[in-house]
Each structure stands twice: as C-alpha cells, then as structure tokens.
Scaffold this motif. Structure first.
Motif, mmCIF file in Angstrom:
data_model
loop_
_atom_site.group_PDB
_atom_site.id
_atom_site.type_symbol
_atom_site.label_atom_id
_atom_site.label_comp_id
_atom_site.label_asym_id
_atom_site.label_seq_id
_atom_site.Cartn_x
_atom_site.Cartn_y
_atom_site.Cartn_z
ATOM 1 N N ASN A 174 31.446 37.753 37.980
ATOM 2 C CA ASN A 174 31.833 38.437 38.928
ATOM 3 C C ASN A 174 32.830 37.538 39.886
ATOM 4 O OD1 ASN A 174 30.165 40.990 38.906
ATOM 5 N ND2 ASN A 174 28.500 39.321 39.094
ATOM 6 N N GLY A 175 34.020 38.305 40.404
ATOM 7 C CA GLY A 175 34.940 37.533 41.225
ATOM 8 C C GLY A 175 34.550 37.727 42.743
ATOM 9 N N SER A 176 35.010 36.801 43.648
ATOM 10 C CA SER A 176 34.701 36.956 45.108
ATOM 11 C C SER A 176 35.460 38.241 45.651
ATOM 12 C CB SER A 176 35.264 35.622 45.955
ATOM 13 O OG SER A 176 36.656 35.647 45.414
ATOM 14 N N ASN A 177 36.359 38.739 45.208
ATOM 15 C CA ASN A 177 37.111 39.826 45.726
ATOM 16 C C ASN A 177 36.555 41.164 45.046
ATOM 17 O OD1 ASN A 177 38.287 39.689 43.326
ATOM 18 N ND2 ASN A 177 40.525 39.989 43.975
ATOM 19 N N GLY A 178 35.775 41.161 44.338
ATOM 20 C CA GLY A 178 35.173 42.330 43.899
ATOM 21 C C GLY A 178 35.400 42.758 42.171
ATOM 22 N N GLN A 180 35.487 41.916 38.141
ATOM 23 C CA GLN A 180 34.432 41.503 37.192
ATOM 24 C C GLN A 180 35.029 41.734 35.759
ATOM 25 O OE1 GLN A 180 31.401 44.560 36.488
ATOM 26 N NE2 GLN A 180 29.925 42.994 37.815
ATOM 27 N N LYS A 181 34.524 40.730 35.154
ATOM 28 C CA LYS A 181 34.712 40.623 33.739
ATOM 29 C C LYS A 181 33.429 40.851 32.943
ATOM 30 C CE LYS A 181 38.853 37.568 33.475
ATOM 31 N NZ LYS A 181 39.098 36.120 32.922
ATOM 32 N N GLY A 202 35.737 44.162 28.718
ATOM 33 C CA GLY A 202 36.783 44.504 29.358
ATOM 34 C C GLY A 202 36.783 44.034 30.741
ATOM 35 N N SER A 203 37.548 44.530 31.767
ATOM 36 C CA SER A 203 37.657 43.937 33.025
ATOM 37 C C SER A 203 38.221 44.806 34.063
ATOM 38 C CB SER A 203 38.719 42.619 32.970
ATOM 39 O OG SER A 203 39.892 42.974 32.687
ATOM 40 N N TYR A 204 37.863 44.281 35.296
ATOM 41 C CA TYR A 204 38.594 45.172 36.636
ATOM 42 C C TYR A 204 39.053 44.265 37.478
ATOM 43 C CZ TYR A 204 38.462 47.310 41.041
ATOM 44 O OH TYR A 204 38.977 47.956 42.241
#
Length: 239
Positions: A174-178, A180-181, A202-204
């Motif tokens: 999870n990234g700090s800005n929302g 996600q991988k 995948g990723s967002y």
C-alpha cells in the motif's frame, strides 16, 4: 291328352329355371373370381410401391449418414484470433491498440473479438481458461480496482469462498497516497463453479489515475496450463 300336355309344359318350365339358375351361379362365380383377381392386382401394386418407397428412404438415410460421418471426420486447424479493437499480437507479444501496455499470452490463445483495450480477454484453445487484462485510466480508474486488505487472513473473511481457498501467495503493498500493488494466487479445494485456480497481479497508481491488472481464471485440471498463465501474468507491463 291335356294332362300329358300340362305335364310336358311344367317339365319344360322346370328345365328352363334350372338352366337359368345354373347360368346365374356361373356368372356370380366369374364375377367373384374377377374381383379377387382385381384385388390381388391392386395389393401387388401397393406392395411394390411400398417396397420402392422404403428402398428410397433407406438409400436417403444411408446417404445422410455417410454425409454426417464425412463431416464429423473433417478436422479444422486451430487459428489464433486477434481483436483490432483491443490490440495485436506480434512475435507472441500482445500490444494494446494505443500501445499503453503489453503482455505475452500463452501460445495459441486467442483474443476475444468483442473486447477492447480496457478489457482484453485471451482464451485457451479448449475455451475453458481465460486470461484477462483490465486497463482503466482517468476518473474511472479508482472505481475499477478492488481494494485488497494487507493480509490473506483478512481477505479470506471478505470473500464467500474464503474457507475453500488455498493461498499459493498473497502480496499487497500500500502507498501513502492510496496507491496499491497486488499479486496473489489461490487454489479452490472444491471447483463449485468450475474454477480450480485463480491468479491476479497488477497495480493502482493514485497520482497518475491508472489501474491495470492481469487475471487468470482456470478450469482445466492441468498444472501446465497454470504454469502458462502464471508466466503470462508476469509479462504484463505498462509502456
């Protein structure tokens, strides 16, 4: 004298009646025989006609059976299909129509002709297995993704078949800005809906507003197919 003449007349009359009766009997006999002959002739004609029709039907059925058998024996060579709306395959690599992503699907898998760049589906030759790439950008990207929990235990609680899932792997960042991988794969102990294996990666990217994933849904009970799909998923990349 009169008595003798009367007896003679009576005798003559009786003789005429007997002769007439005999002739009538003969005529009736001849008519019956003629009727019998006519009936026999009609019956014989109907029998021959029936035999002819039956012979023709049998011949038609035999010809039909031969044709169907010939059609069954014909084999059609497998041809890989691609979709102009989704992209193209060159040297085994699929490139989306805009060139924004690439993936190398299993050999001889076809692209769903009804798909486009946002959802490109690849189907195995037997039609039982699917590899699907989803690509969405812009404001719709957030709605296209699934937000995965940090652990597989949490994820199992969220899905209907959690108790039936045997995790092969489960990796979520999870990234700090929302952003996600994600990358996970599961086996299903009971193929209730035919699905035996599922894998997705995948990723967002929240900043770029891009979502992309490659997911394999496998019904075939063949480890080789699983290996092919897993290898294909790893080749997914944004350009």
């Amino acid at each position: 004298m009169r008595r003798k003449n009367l007896l003679a007349v009576i005798a003559l009359a009786m003789t005429v009646m007997i002769a007439a009766t005999a002739c009538g009997s003969k005529n009736n006999t001849k008519q019956q025989e003629s009727s019998k002959e006519a009936s026999a002739t009609v019956a014989s004609s109907e029998t021959k006609a029936g035999e002819t029709k039956e012979g023709e039907t049998s011949g038609s059925e035999a010809a039909s059976d031969d044709t169907q058998e010939g059609e069954t024996e014909e084999t059609t060579a497998y041809v890989q299909v691609t979709s102009a709306d989704a992209g193209s395959i060159n040297s085994g690599v699929f490139t989306s129509v805009s060139g924004k992503y690439q993936i190398t699907p299993p050999a001889n898998w076809s692209v769903d002709e009804d798909g486009d760049e946002s959802v490109a589906s690849f189907t195995s030759p037997n039609g039982n297995d699917i590899l699907e790439v989803t690509y969405v950008e812009g404001d719709d990207a957030d709605g296209a993704r699934e937000v995965y929990p940090a652990t597989m235990e949490e994820y199992k609680k969220l899905v209907d078949r959690g108790d039936d899932m045997e995790f092969v792997r489960y990796n979520v960042e999870n990234g700090s800005n929302g952003s996600q991988k994600f990358d996970y794969a599961v086996r299903y102990k009971n193929a209730q809906d035919g699905v035996r294996y599922f894998a997705i990666s995948g990723s967002y990217d929240a900043a770029a507003k891009k979502y992309i994933s490659a997911a394999g849904t496998i019904e075939s009970d063949d480890k080789a197919v699983i290996d092919q799909v897993e290898a294909a998923i790893k080749t997914l990349k944004l350009k």
